[in-house]
Design a protein around this motif. Structure first.
Motif, PDB file in Angstrom:
ATOM      1  N   ILE A   1       7.862  -5.181   5.005  1.00  0.00           N
ATOM      2  CA  ILE A   1       8.584  -6.336   4.458  1.00  0.00           C
ATOM      3  C   ILE A   1       8.263  -7.582   5.272  1.00  0.00           C
ATOM      4  CG2 ILE A   1      10.879  -7.320   4.052  1.00  0.00           C
ATOM      5  CD1 ILE A   1      11.814  -4.346   3.629  1.00  0.00           C
ATOM      6  N   ASP A   2       8.238  -7.431   6.605  1.00  0.00           N
ATOM      7  CA  ASP A   2       7.872  -8.555   7.470  1.00  0.00           C
ATOM      8  C   ASP A   2       6.500  -9.100   7.096  1.00  0.00           C
ATOM      9  OD1 ASP A   2      10.230  -8.317   8.935  1.00  0.00           O
ATOM     10  OD2 ASP A   2       9.284  -7.178  10.572  1.00  0.00           O
ATOM     11  N   SER A   3       5.552  -8.198   6.825  1.00  0.00           N
ATOM     12  CA  SER A   3       4.191  -8.647   6.511  1.00  0.00           C
ATOM     13  C   SER A   3       4.143  -9.396   5.190  1.00  0.00           C
ATOM     14  CB  SER A   3       3.211  -7.467   6.506  1.00  0.00           C
ATOM     15  OG  SER A   3       3.356  -6.673   5.357  1.00  0.00           O
ATOM     16  N   PHE A   4       5.027  -9.041   4.253  1.00  0.00           N
ATOM     17  CA  PHE A   4       5.109  -9.805   3.005  1.00  0.00           C
ATOM     18  C   PHE A   4       5.704 -11.182   3.264  1.00  0.00           C
ATOM     19  CE2 PHE A   4       5.094  -5.597   0.755  1.00  0.00           C
ATOM     20  CZ  PHE A   4       3.953  -5.821   0.023  1.00  0.00           C
ATOM     21  N   GLU A   5       6.777 -11.210   4.045  1.00  0.00           N
ATOM     22  CA  GLU A   5       7.467 -12.477   4.289  1.00  0.00           C
ATOM     23  C   GLU A   5       6.618 -13.454   5.086  1.00  0.00           C
ATOM     24  OE1 GLU A   5      12.053 -10.808   4.075  1.00  0.00           O
ATOM     25  OE2 GLU A   5      11.177 -11.207   6.029  1.00  0.00           O
ATOM     26  N   THR A   6       5.824 -12.943   6.026  1.00  0.00           N
ATOM     27  CA  THR A   6       4.970 -13.813   6.839  1.00  0.00           C
ATOM     28  C   THR A   6       3.590 -14.024   6.210  1.00  0.00           C
ATOM     29  OG1 THR A   6       4.071 -11.965   8.116  1.00  0.00           O
ATOM     30  CG2 THR A   6       6.082 -13.047   8.972  1.00  0.00           C
ATOM     31  N   GLN A   7       3.347 -13.330   5.124  1.00  0.00           N
ATOM     32  CA  GLN A   7       2.070 -13.347   4.400  1.00  0.00           C
ATOM     33  C   GLN A   7       0.929 -12.726   5.197  1.00  0.00           C
ATOM     34  OE1 GLN A   7       1.266 -17.139   2.582  1.00  0.00           O
ATOM     35  NE2 GLN A   7       3.200 -17.134   1.471  1.00  0.00           N
ATOM     36  N   GLU A   8       1.245 -11.988   6.261  1.00  0.00           N
ATOM     37  CA  GLU A   8       0.211 -11.266   7.011  1.00  0.00           C
ATOM     38  C   GLU A   8      -0.417 -10.168   6.164  1.00  0.00           C
ATOM     39  OE1 GLU A   8       1.627  -9.847  10.793  1.00  0.00           O
ATOM     40  OE2 GLU A   8       2.509 -11.783  11.271  1.00  0.00           O
ATOM     41  N   ILE A   9       0.285  -9.752   5.114  1.00  0.00           N
ATOM     42  CA  ILE A   9      -0.255  -8.727   4.213  1.00  0.00           C
ATOM     43  C   ILE A   9      -1.615  -9.152   3.675  1.00  0.00           C
ATOM     44  CG2 ILE A   9       0.921  -9.591   2.148  1.00  0.00           C
ATOM     45  CD1 ILE A   9       0.497  -5.894   2.977  1.00  0.00           C
ATOM     46  N   PHE A  10      -1.806 -10.468   3.505  1.00  0.00           N
ATOM     47  CA  PHE A  10      -3.063 -10.967   2.960  1.00  0.00           C
ATOM     48  C   PHE A  10      -4.221 -10.823   3.948  1.00  0.00           C
ATOM     49  CE2 PHE A  10       0.100 -13.534   0.494  1.00  0.00           C
ATOM     50  CZ  PHE A  10      -0.046 -12.804  -0.683  1.00  0.00           C
TER      51      PHE A  10
ATOM     52  N   ASN B   1       7.627   2.997  -7.078  1.00  0.00           N
ATOM     53  CA  ASN B   1       9.035   3.154  -6.667  1.00  0.00           C
ATOM     54  C   ASN B   1       9.369   2.362  -5.405  1.00  0.00           C
ATOM     55  OD1 ASN B   1       9.757   4.889  -8.789  1.00  0.00           O
ATOM     56  ND2 ASN B   1       8.824   6.605  -7.703  1.00  0.00           N
ATOM     57  N   MET B   2       8.718   1.219  -5.235  1.00  0.00           N
ATOM     58  CA  MET B   2       8.984   0.381  -4.075  1.00  0.00           C
ATOM     59  C   MET B   2      10.054  -0.667  -4.364  1.00  0.00           C
ATOM     60  SD  MET B   2       5.211  -0.041  -2.446  1.00  0.00           S
ATOM     61  CE  MET B   2       5.771  -0.631  -0.873  1.00  0.00           C
ATOM     62  N   VAL B   3      10.299  -0.937  -5.629  1.00  0.00           N
ATOM     63  CA  VAL B   3      11.414  -1.780  -6.051  1.00  0.00           C
ATOM     64  C   VAL B   3      12.089  -1.077  -7.212  1.00  0.00           C
ATOM     65  CG1 VAL B   3      10.403  -3.979  -5.315  1.00  0.00           C
ATOM     66  CG2 VAL B   3      10.057  -3.195  -7.650  1.00  0.00           C
TER      67      VAL B   3
ATOM     68  N   TYR C   1      10.484   6.023   8.874  1.00  0.00           N
ATOM     69  CA  TYR C   1      10.004   5.467   7.608  1.00  0.00           C
ATOM     70  C   TYR C   1      10.621   4.091   7.359  1.00  0.00           C
ATOM     71  CZ  TYR C   1       9.794   4.494   2.638  1.00  0.00           C
ATOM     72  OH  TYR C   1       9.618   3.866   1.435  1.00  0.00           O
ATOM     73  N   PHE C   2      11.927   3.954   7.584  1.00  0.00           N
ATOM     74  CA  PHE C   2      12.578   2.669   7.344  1.00  0.00           C
ATOM     75  C   PHE C   2      12.104   1.609   8.339  1.00  0.00           C
ATOM     76  CE2 PHE C   2      15.834   5.200   4.957  1.00  0.00           C
ATOM     77  CZ  PHE C   2      15.563   4.617   3.723  1.00  0.00           C
ATOM     78  N   ASP C   3      11.740   2.022   9.548  1.00  0.00           N
ATOM     79  CA  ASP C   3      11.152   1.075  10.496  1.00  0.00           C
ATOM     80  C   ASP C   3       9.814   0.576   9.955  1.00  0.00           C
ATOM     81  OD1 ASP C   3      10.795  -0.248  13.164  1.00  0.00           O
ATOM     82  OD2 ASP C   3       9.115   1.169  13.258  1.00  0.00           O
ATOM     83  N   TRP C   4       8.995   1.504   9.447  1.00  0.00           N
ATOM     84  CA  TRP C   4       7.714   1.117   8.847  1.00  0.00           C
ATOM     85  C   TRP C   4       7.946   0.181   7.658  1.00  0.00           C
ATOM     86  CZ3 TRP C   4       6.111   2.006   3.816  1.00  0.00           C
ATOM     87  CH2 TRP C   4       4.792   1.638   3.543  1.00  0.00           C
ATOM     88  N   LEU C   5       8.928   0.504   6.822  1.00  0.00           N
ATOM     89  CA  LEU C   5       9.209  -0.316   5.651  1.00  0.00           C
ATOM     90  C   LEU C   5       9.654  -1.719   6.060  1.00  0.00           C
ATOM     91  CD1 LEU C   5       9.220  -0.312   2.596  1.00  0.00           C
ATOM     92  CD2 LEU C   5      11.533   0.619   2.645  1.00  0.00           C
TER      93      LEU C   5
END
Length: 113
Positions: A91-100, A17-19, A83-87
């Motif tokens: 999102i930032d980590s996805f956009e910057t690819q830091e998630i990887f 339920n993230m998208v 929660y929305f701050d965390w979200l």
């Protein structure tokens, strides 16, 4: 990312339920609600609601029951803001690819390989 990997990733996000799938008349493609605008819209609505509830708290005509409900609602909404701050940071980590850095791509899914 290969098409199969992307499809699997999107299905996983749907399951969590993230998208959310969206439908537009005449468009055959699968569309998904973008997180950032949804987070911004919800955050703005929550901040406006908190302001209105705080006005109830300062109103001397408010009953004890109204005061308690307003205070409880403010506390719950402030938790949602957290929660929305965390979200947003996610999102930032996805956009910057830091998630990887935290969840590396398997070599079989790495488009560079």
């Amino acid at each position: 990312m290969r098409k199969a990997s992307m499809s699997l990733a999107v299905r996983s996000l749907l399951d969590l339920n993230m998208v959310e799938k969206s439908w537009i008349k005449g468009v055959r493609k699968d569309l998904y609600i973008k997180w950032r605008p949804a987070v911004t819209m919800n955050t703005t609505a929550i901040e406006k609601t908190i302001t209105e509830l705080q006005e109830l708290l300062t109103n001397s005509d408010s009953s004890k029951e109204v005061f308690e409900h307003a205070q409880n609602d403010i506390n719950n909404l402030q938790n949602w803001l957290g929660y929305f701050d965390w979200l947003n940071r996610l999102i930032d980590s996805f956009e910057t690819q830091e998630i990887f850095d935290f969840i590396p791509i398997d070599k079989k899914d790495d488009p560079k390989e």
